[in-house]
Design a protein around this motif. Structure first.
Motif, PDB file in Angstrom:
ATOM      1  N   TRP A  31     -15.578 -22.398  57.356  1.00 34.08           N
ATOM      2  CA  TRP A  31     -16.739 -21.313  56.514  1.00 34.08           C
ATOM      3  C   TRP A  31     -14.766 -20.207  56.910  1.00 34.08           C
ATOM      4  O   TRP A  31     -14.644 -20.475  58.106  1.00 34.08           O
ATOM      5  CB  TRP A  31     -17.832 -20.519  57.226  1.00 34.08           C
ATOM      6  N   ASP A  54     -18.301 -30.290  57.549  1.00 32.92           N
ATOM      7  CA  ASP A  54     -18.564 -29.117  57.148  1.00 32.92           C
ATOM      8  C   ASP A  54     -18.504 -28.036  55.877  1.00 32.92           C
ATOM      9  O   ASP A  54     -17.888 -28.034  56.270  1.00 32.92           O
ATOM     10  CB  ASP A  54     -20.064 -28.375  57.991  1.00 32.92           C
ATOM     11  N   SER A 147     -31.082 -25.145  56.087  1.00 34.44           N
ATOM     12  CA  SER A 147     -30.496 -23.595  57.427  1.00 34.44           C
ATOM     13  C   SER A 147     -31.035 -22.146  57.421  1.00 34.44           C
ATOM     14  O   SER A 147     -31.023 -21.299  56.297  1.00 34.44           O
ATOM     15  CB  SER A 147     -28.927 -23.954  56.752  1.00 34.44           C
ATOM     16  N   SER A 196     -20.909 -22.187  64.111  1.00 31.96           N
ATOM     17  CA  SER A 196     -20.890 -20.839  65.382  1.00 31.96           C
ATOM     18  C   SER A 196     -20.822 -21.070  66.535  1.00 31.96           C
ATOM     19  O   SER A 196     -21.036 -20.073  67.147  1.00 31.96           O
ATOM     20  CB  SER A 196     -21.672 -19.097  65.251  1.00 31.96           C
ATOM     21  N   LEU A 198     -18.930 -21.665  69.078  1.00 31.67           N
ATOM     22  CA  LEU A 198     -18.382 -21.219  70.121  1.00 31.67           C
ATOM     23  C   LEU A 198     -18.423 -20.056  70.041  1.00 31.67           C
ATOM     24  O   LEU A 198     -17.981 -19.308  70.529  1.00 31.67           O
ATOM     25  CB  LEU A 198     -17.104 -21.422  69.338  1.00 31.67           C
ATOM     26  N   ARG A 200     -17.794 -18.384  67.811  1.00 32.77           N
ATOM     27  CA  ARG A 200     -16.754 -17.043  66.952  1.00 32.77           C
ATOM     28  C   ARG A 200     -15.239 -17.437  67.578  1.00 32.77           C
ATOM     29  O   ARG A 200     -14.780 -16.134  67.877  1.00 32.77           O
ATOM     30  CB  ARG A 200     -17.392 -16.480  66.596  1.00 32.77           C
ATOM     31  N   ALA A 237     -21.028 -27.907  64.753  1.00 33.24           N
ATOM     32  CA  ALA A 237     -19.964 -28.117  63.954  1.00 33.24           C
ATOM     33  C   ALA A 237     -18.671 -25.956  64.196  1.00 33.24           C
ATOM     34  O   ALA A 237     -18.705 -25.378  63.482  1.00 33.24           O
ATOM     35  CB  ALA A 237     -20.910 -27.183  62.608  1.00 33.24           C
ATOM     36  N   LYS A 239     -15.564 -24.359  63.939  1.00 34.71           N
ATOM     37  CA  LYS A 239     -14.185 -24.117  62.691  1.00 34.71           C
ATOM     38  C   LYS A 239     -12.714 -24.206  63.377  1.00 34.71           C
ATOM     39  O   LYS A 239     -12.806 -22.938  64.037  1.00 34.71           O
ATOM     40  CB  LYS A 239     -14.850 -23.419  61.917  1.00 34.71           C
ATOM     41  N   SER A 240     -12.156 -24.532  63.000  1.00 36.20           N
ATOM     42  CA  SER A 240     -10.877 -24.483  63.129  1.00 36.20           C
ATOM     43  C   SER A 240      -9.525 -25.107  62.261  1.00 36.20           C
ATOM     44  O   SER A 240     -10.523 -25.540  61.591  1.00 36.20           O
ATOM     45  CB  SER A 240      -9.616 -25.453  64.660  1.00 36.20           C
ATOM     46  N   THR A 242      -6.589 -25.206  63.667  1.00 38.79           N
ATOM     47  CA  THR A 242      -5.749 -25.349  64.585  1.00 38.79           C
ATOM     48  C   THR A 242      -4.933 -26.507  64.678  1.00 38.79           C
ATOM     49  O   THR A 242      -6.241 -27.229  65.360  1.00 38.79           O
ATOM     50  CB  THR A 242      -5.271 -24.482  65.157  1.00 38.79           C
ATOM     51  N   ARG A 245      -6.691 -27.648  68.046  1.00 39.04           N
ATOM     52  CA  ARG A 245      -7.791 -27.414  68.862  1.00 39.04           C
ATOM     53  C   ARG A 245      -9.026 -27.661  67.525  1.00 39.04           C
ATOM     54  O   ARG A 245     -10.053 -28.316  68.179  1.00 39.04           O
ATOM     55  CB  ARG A 245      -8.420 -25.732  68.053  1.00 39.04           C
TER      56      ARG A 245
HETATM   57  N1  LIG Z   1     -25.343 -22.101  57.836  1.00 38.61           N
HETATM   58  C1  LIG Z   1     -24.428 -21.259  58.052  1.00 38.61           C
HETATM   59  O1  LIG Z   1     -25.690 -19.999  57.196  1.00 38.61           O
HETATM   60  C2  LIG Z   1     -23.384 -21.078  59.051  1.00 38.61           C
HETATM   61  C3  LIG Z   1     -23.246 -19.636  59.350  1.00 38.61           C
HETATM   62  C4  LIG Z   1     -21.397 -19.308  59.931  1.00 38.61           C
HETATM   63  C5  LIG Z   1     -20.680 -20.751  60.025  1.00 38.61           C
HETATM   64  N2  LIG Z   1     -21.173 -22.192  59.453  1.00 38.61           N
HETATM   65  C6  LIG Z   1     -20.925 -23.422  59.798  1.00 38.61           C
HETATM   66  O2  LIG Z   1     -20.320 -23.772  60.952  1.00 38.61           O
HETATM   67  C7  LIG Z   1     -18.606 -23.576  61.312  1.00 38.61           C
HETATM   68  C8  LIG Z   1     -18.555 -22.589  62.341  1.00 38.61           C
HETATM   69  O3  LIG Z   1     -19.328 -21.271  63.099  1.00 38.61           O
HETATM   70  P1  LIG Z   1     -17.842 -20.484  62.492  1.00 38.61           P
HETATM   71  O4  LIG Z   1     -16.448 -20.824  61.879  1.00 38.61           O
HETATM   72  O5  LIG Z   1     -18.255 -19.106  62.692  1.00 38.61           O
HETATM   73  O6  LIG Z   1     -16.839 -20.055  63.827  1.00 38.61           O
HETATM   74  P2  LIG Z   1     -17.227 -21.046  66.003  1.00 38.61           P
HETATM   75  O7  LIG Z   1     -16.665 -22.217  64.811  1.00 38.61           O
HETATM   76  O8  LIG Z   1     -17.583 -20.529  66.569  1.00 38.61           O
HETATM   77  O9  LIG Z   1     -15.408 -20.368  66.024  1.00 38.61           O
HETATM   78  C9  LIG Z   1     -14.058 -20.664  65.549  1.00 38.61           C
HETATM   79  C10 LIG Z   1     -13.613 -19.671  65.268  1.00 38.61           C
HETATM   80  O10 LIG Z   1     -12.942 -20.237  66.698  1.00 38.61           O
HETATM   81  C11 LIG Z   1     -11.732 -20.746  67.151  1.00 38.61           C
HETATM   82  N3  LIG Z   1     -11.647 -21.696  67.888  1.00 38.61           N
HETATM   83  C12 LIG Z   1     -11.419 -23.435  67.371  1.00 38.61           C
HETATM   84  N4  LIG Z   1     -11.741 -23.885  68.572  1.00 38.61           N
HETATM   85  C13 LIG Z   1     -11.112 -24.006  68.834  1.00 38.61           C
HETATM   86  C14 LIG Z   1     -10.805 -23.716  70.485  1.00 38.61           C
HETATM   87  N5  LIG Z   1     -10.517 -25.111  70.954  1.00 38.61           N
HETATM   88  N6  LIG Z   1     -10.273 -22.682  71.466  1.00 38.61           N
HETATM   89  C15 LIG Z   1     -10.056 -21.304  70.372  1.00 38.61           C
HETATM   90  N7  LIG Z   1     -10.095 -20.710  70.176  1.00 38.61           N
HETATM   91  C16 LIG Z   1     -11.021 -22.190  68.766  1.00 38.61           C
HETATM   92  C17 LIG Z   1     -11.466 -20.736  65.658  1.00 38.61           C
HETATM   93  O11 LIG Z   1      -9.693 -20.200  65.738  1.00 38.61           O
HETATM   94  P3  LIG Z   1      -8.597 -21.060  64.439  1.00 38.61           P
HETATM   95  O12 LIG Z   1      -9.420 -21.414  63.153  1.00 38.61           O
HETATM   96  O13 LIG Z   1      -7.833 -20.109  63.728  1.00 38.61           O
HETATM   97  O14 LIG Z   1      -8.520 -22.071  65.452  1.00 38.61           O
HETATM   98  C18 LIG Z   1     -12.163 -19.752  64.520  1.00 38.61           C
HETATM   99  O15 LIG Z   1     -11.371 -18.167  65.346  1.00 38.61           O
HETATM  100  C19 LIG Z   1     -18.787 -22.944  59.587  1.00 38.61           C
HETATM  101  O16 LIG Z   1     -17.248 -22.819  59.749  1.00 38.61           O
HETATM  102  C20 LIG Z   1     -19.133 -23.586  58.581  1.00 38.61           C
HETATM  103  O17 LIG Z   1     -19.090 -24.807  58.387  1.00 38.61           O
HETATM  104  C21 LIG Z   1     -23.074 -22.063  58.539  1.00 38.61           C
END
Ligand SMILES: NC(=O)c1ccc[n+]([C@@H]2O[C@H](COP(=O)([O-])OP(=O)(O)OC[C@H]3O[C@@H](n4cnc5c(N)ncnc54)[C@H](OP(=O)(O)O)[C@@H]3O)[C@@H](O)[C@H]2O)c1
Length: 285
Positions: A31, A54, A147, A196, A198, A200, A237, A239-240, A242, A245
């Motif tokens: 995402w 994902d 979901s 999410s 982490l 976010r 799941a 997201k990054s 980088t 990471r």
């Molecule tokens: N089904 C749904 O309704 C729904 C809703 C939300 C999300 N999702 C899925 O879940 C995935 C993940 O959720 P999310 O994107 O909301 O948030 P997340 O994975 O909790 O957090 C992503 C954030 O954390 C940073 N990050 C990643 N790895 C890191 C690390 N090792 N150290 C420090 N920071 C780190 C990323 O930065 P960088 O990218 O800049 O490295 C990004 O800003 C989504 O991408 C999507 O595929 C699904």
């Protein structure tokens, strides 16, 4: 007879077995990954050992995911792809059309897992599930799931679906307790996929997380992801975009958290811990 999901080690990674599906427990989230950054992230992830990507129609990046898959050179039978049907397309035929469009854009044969992205009370759930079931029976998706489904919606979906559902993808991280939902899903054989995971990025500076990270010589993100996938039947799941990471987020299978550490992290849950709450969200449990 329904069996609860099981988390097993396979080729050095945790794989969650749920209602006939074998789902790699760490998926690359996409995402807000767009354009070249998305393609590069997917390529990097697959080359560094990820076995699950994902995506969703609503992320607008299925074509870039496909580009990353192609560039990685990893064989199709080595990885699992999840995509999701947007809530405007919940009527039976719209689900089918959306699935066919995803398969075309992802250019990787049938998707491994097709999810209803959000419940939509304006369309009878039976219709949406009929669409998912048809997508599976017509060979567009190997497995189906949901979901953002709540406890009552999960019960209803399981009752209405003519094919087994294998996951409910919901927000889950240490600030948000999902214990009841995990147990309800498990009772029907479903895994729970943490989105999410982490928080976010928000919870990585929490002193409990950083102290446990220091004790293990690990990064805070690795502690949070390990806490998730160490729970039976849970997939995460992160997201990054980088590269470092991306690689680190997968390196969570070579250490374990102790019972007390698991409990300390679980205790970070708080009533206002939810981060994703759009106007169209269901009444959360
Ligand atoms: N089904 C749904 O309704 C729904 C809703 C939300 C999300 N999702 C899925 O879940 C995935 C993940 O959720 P999310 O994107 O909301 O948030 P997340 O994975 O909790 O957090 C992503 C954030 O954390 C940073 N990050 C990643 N790895 C890191 C690390 N090792 N150290 C420090 N920071 C780190 C990323 O930065 P960088 O990218 O800049 O490295 C990004 O800003 C989504 O991408 C999507 O595929 C699904």
């Amino acid at each position: 007879m329904t069996r609860p999901p099981e988390s097993r080690i396979d080729n050095g990674q945790i794989v969650v077995h749920a209602n006939g599906a074998a789902i790699p427990a760490v998926a690359l989230g996409t995402w807000q990954s767009t354009d070249d950054a998305c393609a590069r992230a997917v390529g990097e992830a697959l080359r560094s050992g990820y076995r699950h990507i994902d995506t969703a129609v609503a992320y607008g990046n299925e074509a870039q995911v496909a580009e990353g898959i192609r560039a990685s050179g990893v064989a199709r039978d080595q990885f699992f792809v999840t995509t999701k049907v947007w809530r405007d397309d919940m009527a039976r035929d719209a689900v089918l059309r959306s699935a066919a469009d995803s398969v075309r854009r992802l250019d990787s044969g049938p998707v491994d897992l097709l999810l209803l992205h959000w419940p939509n009370p304006d369309v009878p759930l039976a219709d949406s599930l009929a669409g998912l079931v048809a997508a599976k029976r017509e060979g567009l998706a190997r497995h189906i799931g949901v979901s953002n489904f709540t406890l009552p919606l999960i019960g209803e979906a399981v009752r209405l679906s003519e094919e087994p559902l294998v996951t409910n993808q919901v927000e889950y991280h240490p600030r948000l307790d999902q214990g009841r939902l995990i147990r309800a899903c498990a009772a029907h054989g479903l895994s729970l996929t943490a989105y999410s995971p982490l928080g976010r990025g928000a919870l990585l500076a929490d002193p409990v997380i950083t102290a446990i990270a220091e004790a293990h010589g690990r990064e805070p993100a690795q502690i949070v992801l390990r806490w998730l996938v160490q729970q039976p039947g849970v997939i995460a799941a992160p997201k990054s975009v980088t590269p470092q990471r991306i690689r680190n987020n997968l390196a969570v299978f070579d250490f374990e958290l102790g019972e007390i550490e698991m409990a300390r992290i679980s205790n970070l849950a708080r009533p206002d811990g939810r981060m994703i709450n759009p106007a169209f969200a269901p009444a959360w449990d």
